[in-house]
Design a protein around this motif. Structure first.
Motif, PDB file in Angstrom:
ATOM      1  N   VAL A 168       0.779  -8.434  -9.573  1.00  0.00           N
ATOM      2  CA  VAL A 168       0.549  -9.627  -8.301  1.00  0.00           C
ATOM      3  C   VAL A 168       1.295  -8.693  -7.181  1.00  0.00           C
ATOM      4  O   VAL A 168       2.639  -8.491  -7.160  1.00  0.00           O
ATOM      5  CB  VAL A 168       1.203 -10.841  -8.804  1.00  0.00           C
ATOM      6  N   ARG A 169       0.718  -8.724  -6.108  1.00  0.00           N
ATOM      7  CA  ARG A 169       1.010  -8.300  -4.822  1.00  0.00           C
ATOM      8  C   ARG A 169       2.479  -8.968  -4.543  1.00  0.00           C
ATOM      9  O   ARG A 169       3.382  -8.186  -3.843  1.00  0.00           O
ATOM     10  CB  ARG A 169       0.062  -8.197  -3.829  1.00  0.00           C
ATOM     11  N   GLY A 170       2.624 -10.154  -4.597  1.00  0.00           N
ATOM     12  CA  GLY A 170       3.763 -10.783  -3.895  1.00  0.00           C
ATOM     13  C   GLY A 170       4.705 -10.605  -4.770  1.00  0.00           C
ATOM     14  O   GLY A 170       5.907 -10.317  -4.383  1.00  0.00           O
ATOM     15  N   GLU A 171       4.669 -10.558  -6.123  1.00  0.00           N
ATOM     16  CA  GLU A 171       5.929  -9.943  -6.859  1.00  0.00           C
ATOM     17  C   GLU A 171       6.277  -8.418  -6.648  1.00  0.00           C
ATOM     18  O   GLU A 171       7.518  -8.392  -6.785  1.00  0.00           O
ATOM     19  CB  GLU A 171       5.511  -9.968  -8.458  1.00  0.00           C
ATOM     20  N   LEU A 172       5.451  -7.730  -6.420  1.00  0.00           N
ATOM     21  CA  LEU A 172       5.779  -6.382  -6.100  1.00  0.00           C
ATOM     22  C   LEU A 172       6.503  -6.234  -4.494  1.00  0.00           C
ATOM     23  O   LEU A 172       7.514  -5.281  -4.460  1.00  0.00           O
ATOM     24  CB  LEU A 172       4.518  -5.354  -5.953  1.00  0.00           C
ATOM     25  N   ALA A 173       5.961  -6.985  -3.648  1.00  0.00           N
ATOM     26  CA  ALA A 173       6.663  -7.064  -2.404  1.00  0.00           C
ATOM     27  C   ALA A 173       8.132  -7.644  -2.320  1.00  0.00           C
ATOM     28  O   ALA A 173       8.902  -7.249  -1.706  1.00  0.00           O
ATOM     29  CB  ALA A 173       5.564  -8.237  -1.545  1.00  0.00           C
ATOM     30  N   ALA A 222       8.605  -1.645  -7.237  1.00  0.00           N
ATOM     31  CA  ALA A 222       7.233  -1.526  -7.235  1.00  0.00           C
ATOM     32  C   ALA A 222       6.655  -0.306  -7.610  1.00  0.00           C
ATOM     33  O   ALA A 222       5.517  -0.306  -8.309  1.00  0.00           O
ATOM     34  CB  ALA A 222       6.794  -2.354  -5.905  1.00  0.00           C
ATOM     35  N   THR A 223       7.136   0.746  -6.946  1.00  0.00           N
ATOM     36  CA  THR A 223       6.514   1.892  -7.139  1.00  0.00           C
ATOM     37  C   THR A 223       6.466   2.468  -8.704  1.00  0.00           C
ATOM     38  O   THR A 223       5.594   2.841  -8.943  1.00  0.00           O
ATOM     39  CB  THR A 223       7.072   3.151  -6.635  1.00  0.00           C
ATOM     40  N   ALA A 224       7.599   2.124  -9.459  1.00  0.00           N
ATOM     41  CA  ALA A 224       7.883   2.435 -10.733  1.00  0.00           C
ATOM     42  C   ALA A 224       6.770   1.630 -11.622  1.00  0.00           C
ATOM     43  O   ALA A 224       6.105   2.096 -12.692  1.00  0.00           O
ATOM     44  CB  ALA A 224       9.046   2.107 -10.963  1.00  0.00           C
ATOM     45  N   ARG A 225       6.537   0.265 -11.314  1.00  0.00           N
ATOM     46  CA  ARG A 225       5.566  -0.526 -11.980  1.00  0.00           C
ATOM     47  C   ARG A 225       4.230  -0.170 -11.749  1.00  0.00           C
ATOM     48  O   ARG A 225       3.277   0.002 -12.888  1.00  0.00           O
ATOM     49  CB  ARG A 225       5.841  -2.177 -11.506  1.00  0.00           C
ATOM     50  N   LEU A 226       3.907   0.026 -10.694  1.00  0.00           N
ATOM     51  CA  LEU A 226       2.444   0.569 -10.346  1.00  0.00           C
ATOM     52  C   LEU A 226       2.270   2.183 -11.038  1.00  0.00           C
ATOM     53  O   LEU A 226       1.286   2.106 -11.668  1.00  0.00           O
ATOM     54  CB  LEU A 226       2.249   0.966  -8.743  1.00  0.00           C
ATOM     55  N   ARG A 227       3.327   3.128 -11.125  1.00  0.00           N
ATOM     56  CA  ARG A 227       3.072   4.240 -11.729  1.00  0.00           C
ATOM     57  C   ARG A 227       2.939   3.895 -13.139  1.00  0.00           C
ATOM     58  O   ARG A 227       2.138   4.590 -13.736  1.00  0.00           O
ATOM     59  CB  ARG A 227       4.196   5.226 -11.172  1.00  0.00           C
ATOM     60  N   THR A 228       3.689   2.976 -13.705  1.00  0.00           N
ATOM     61  CA  THR A 228       3.561   2.985 -15.244  1.00  0.00           C
ATOM     62  C   THR A 228       2.254   2.546 -15.700  1.00  0.00           C
ATOM     63  O   THR A 228       1.637   2.796 -16.576  1.00  0.00           O
ATOM     64  CB  THR A 228       4.651   1.985 -15.694  1.00  0.00           C
ATOM     65  N   ALA A 229       1.742   1.352 -14.939  1.00  0.00           N
ATOM     66  CA  ALA A 229       0.465   0.930 -15.023  1.00  0.00           C
ATOM     67  C   ALA A 229      -0.782   1.745 -14.778  1.00  0.00           C
ATOM     68  O   ALA A 229      -1.675   1.873 -15.666  1.00  0.00           O
ATOM     69  CB  ALA A 229       0.277  -0.331 -14.161  1.00  0.00           C
ATOM     70  N   PHE A 246       0.838  -1.141  -0.112  1.00  0.00           N
ATOM     71  CA  PHE A 246      -0.089  -0.046  -0.042  1.00  0.00           C
ATOM     72  C   PHE A 246       0.920   1.240   0.060  1.00  0.00           C
ATOM     73  O   PHE A 246       0.383   2.390  -0.793  1.00  0.00           O
ATOM     74  CB  PHE A 246      -0.820   0.037   1.150  1.00  0.00           C
ATOM     75  N   ASP A 247       2.038   1.059   0.733  1.00  0.00           N
ATOM     76  CA  ASP A 247       2.776   2.332   0.739  1.00  0.00           C
ATOM     77  C   ASP A 247       3.390   2.650  -0.618  1.00  0.00           C
ATOM     78  O   ASP A 247       3.516   4.013  -1.076  1.00  0.00           O
ATOM     79  CB  ASP A 247       4.031   2.168   1.638  1.00  0.00           C
ATOM     80  N   GLN A 248       3.681   1.565  -1.362  1.00  0.00           N
ATOM     81  CA  GLN A 248       4.095   1.993  -2.824  1.00  0.00           C
ATOM     82  C   GLN A 248       2.978   2.423  -3.579  1.00  0.00           C
ATOM     83  O   GLN A 248       3.162   3.297  -4.607  1.00  0.00           O
ATOM     84  CB  GLN A 248       4.738   0.575  -3.458  1.00  0.00           C
ATOM     85  N   VAL A 249       1.906   2.072  -3.454  1.00  0.00           N
ATOM     86  CA  VAL A 249       0.703   2.570  -4.060  1.00  0.00           C
ATOM     87  C   VAL A 249       0.500   3.895  -3.769  1.00  0.00           C
ATOM     88  O   VAL A 249       0.133   4.800  -4.623  1.00  0.00           O
ATOM     89  CB  VAL A 249      -0.647   1.914  -3.680  1.00  0.00           C
ATOM     90  N   VAL A 250       0.620   4.630  -2.675  1.00  0.00           N
ATOM     91  CA  VAL A 250       0.566   5.798  -2.253  1.00  0.00           C
ATOM     92  C   VAL A 250       1.661   6.643  -2.927  1.00  0.00           C
ATOM     93  O   VAL A 250       1.359   7.806  -3.638  1.00  0.00           O
ATOM     94  CB  VAL A 250       0.630   6.064  -0.718  1.00  0.00           C
ATOM     95  N   LEU A 281      -0.013  11.421   3.308  1.00  0.00           N
ATOM     96  CA  LEU A 281      -0.678  11.212   1.892  1.00  0.00           C
ATOM     97  C   LEU A 281      -0.008  12.438   0.894  1.00  0.00           C
ATOM     98  O   LEU A 281       0.327  13.361   1.523  1.00  0.00           O
ATOM     99  CB  LEU A 281      -2.235  11.628   2.111  1.00  0.00           C
ATOM    100  N   PRO A 282      -0.395  11.885  -0.254  1.00  0.00           N
ATOM    101  CA  PRO A 282       0.130  12.995  -1.276  1.00  0.00           C
ATOM    102  C   PRO A 282      -0.813  14.420  -1.060  1.00  0.00           C
ATOM    103  O   PRO A 282      -1.767  14.397  -0.574  1.00  0.00           O
ATOM    104  CB  PRO A 282      -0.475  12.301  -2.586  1.00  0.00           C
ATOM    105  N   ALA A 283       0.012  15.428  -1.437  1.00  0.00           N
ATOM    106  CA  ALA A 283      -0.659  16.563  -1.384  1.00  0.00           C
ATOM    107  C   ALA A 283      -1.931  16.956  -2.216  1.00  0.00           C
ATOM    108  O   ALA A 283      -1.972  16.525  -3.363  1.00  0.00           O
ATOM    109  CB  ALA A 283       0.454  17.643  -2.106  1.00  0.00           C
TER     110      ALA A 283
END
Length: 408
Positions: A333-338, A344-351, A237-241, A266-268
């Motif tokens: 997949v959460r396990g792969e991001l963990a 993880a942050t870069a992959r989430l942001r790209t998606a 979740f922190d990476q999602v934020v 949280l983000p501004a």
């Protein structure tokens, strides 16, 4: 299940909902009548037992594992069997109360959740039909059967033995709310119907009635997941934020009050809403980020919202794979991001950026919404259920009243 309960009541049928104490208020708030049949099962304790600890942060499973269980390693098959034992233990904690109530009230029909096995037992004891509701894009649950042989587990059979009836391995009918593109193949009889979201009671805030000046991104993380904290599970979740920080978008975190308390910085400019029904929020969103739970997934499909699914478990992985193939989602997949917190942050942001820029994803989500809306409404199920009651079993001895009494 709530809209089906509404449809039954609106047609003049009687409905009672068998639950533990912690759900009674939620049932009442939905306009249905609860019957408390047990103390609350220890969901957290059962879900975090050693055999299931890693179930909640799995590496990717093959997308067709459910239809080809021979592809699974012995360790994964045993983990799945442990999941069945958990569901059976939860059923064992409530089955006496459910059967006692059913014997007193004499329902004509038992409607139960896909993995609430106490409903199957009550139907077998009373000799009345049972109907099970599916949720999300999952296959028919076989948690109580051996994946390779199909044989019921000893624990499942024991639920019936205590009442002197043979095991009932499945309901007389499955109800499937998935539109055709999402519904997974199965030989079991299923009756399709339109998913109508019920995300709890609530009103739309004033800001939600105004058009957003930027794309709106909703992040919601699942109430049950927040309750289950498994040893060794690294939450992403922190990476999602981090991934949503700095986006040229309006960020809305839709959380439970307990999740809000544990939230860090949280983000501004981000907005946090507590207990806002998702069916009110998601139609205004360009993307929703979540873990692939049935309620959020189906509500997003209903609203035509593209999805970024970060799946923790194999069943949610099936949902993510299915929607990604349909073009309406991106799936990580959460396990792969963990395992790779730095990347993880870069992959989430790209998606996320891909979804925000991809008009084809919007079109795919719109097509899926149209397919869902083309399905028959929950009220259309009633003639089938009434026919099942009339033809499937003899009338119980409570008189000739033509309406159906349903327990769920």
């Amino acid at each position: 299940m709530v809209p089906l309960g509404w449809a039954l009541q609106a047609a003049g049928h009687e409905v009672r909902v068998a639950v533990g104490p912690s759900l009674a208020d939620a049932v009442t708030a939905a306009g249905l009548t609860p019957v408390v049949v047990r103390d609350d099962a220890d969901l957290v304790g059962l879900s975090t037992a050693p055999a299931l600890n890693s179930w909640h942060h799995q590496e990717r499973w093959t997308s067709d594992w459910y239809g080809r269980p021979e592809l699974l390693s012995p360790a994964r098959r045993e983990m799945y069997a442990a999941l069945g034992r958990k569901q059976t233990a939860m059923a064992a904690s409530m089955v006496d109360g459910v059967v006692d109530f059913a014997r007193d009230w004499r329902p004509d029909l038992v409607v139960h959740d896909a993995v609430t096995f106490a409903g199957l037992v009550a139907g077998a004891v009373l000799g009345v039909p049972t109907v099970a509701t599916l949720w999300g894009a999952i296959a028919l649950p076989l948690h109580h059967r051996d994946l390779l042989t199909g044989e019921p587990s000893p624990e499942f059979a024991a639920l019936f033995e205590r009442f002197g009836v043979p095991p009932k391995l499945g309901p007389d009918l499955w109800l499937d709310p998935c539109p055709p593109g999402m519904s997974l193949p199965s030989p079991e009889p299923r009756l399709p119907y339109r998913y109508v979201p019920y995300n709890g009671p609530g009103a739309a805030p004033d800001w939600l009635r105004e058009p957003a000046d930027r794309p709106r991104v909703c992040v919601t993380w699942g109430i049950t997941t927040g309750r289950i904290r498994t040893a060794g599970a690294t939450d992403v979740f922190d990476q999602v934020v981090e991934a949503v920080s700095g986006l040229d978008a309006e960020i809305v975190f839709a959380l439970s009050p307990a999740q809000r308390e544990g939230l860090g910085a949280l983000p501004a400019g981000a907005r946090v809403v507590e207990s806002l029904p998702l069916n009110l929020l998601l139609p205004s969103c360009a993307v929703v980020v979540h873990q692939g739970g049935g309620g959020t997934t189906m509500t997003a499909v209903r609203s035509g919202t593209p999805q970024l699914i970060v799946s923790p478990r194999p069943e949610q992985m099936m949902t993510g794979d299915r929607l990604e193939r349909l073009g309406a989602a991106r799936h990580l997949v959460r396990g792969e991001l963990a395992d790779d917190p730095v990347g993880a942050t870069a992959r989430l942001r790209t998606a996320l950026l891909d979804l925000l820029a991809d008009e084809s994803g919007v079109r795919a989500a719109s097509r899926l919404r149209a397919d869902m809306l083309a399905q028959p409404a929950p009220a259309s199920l009633l003639p089938h259920l009434e026919t099942l009651v009339e033809s499937g079993t003899p009338r119980p001895p409570h008189g000739t009243d033509p309406h159906v009494k349903a327990a769920s």
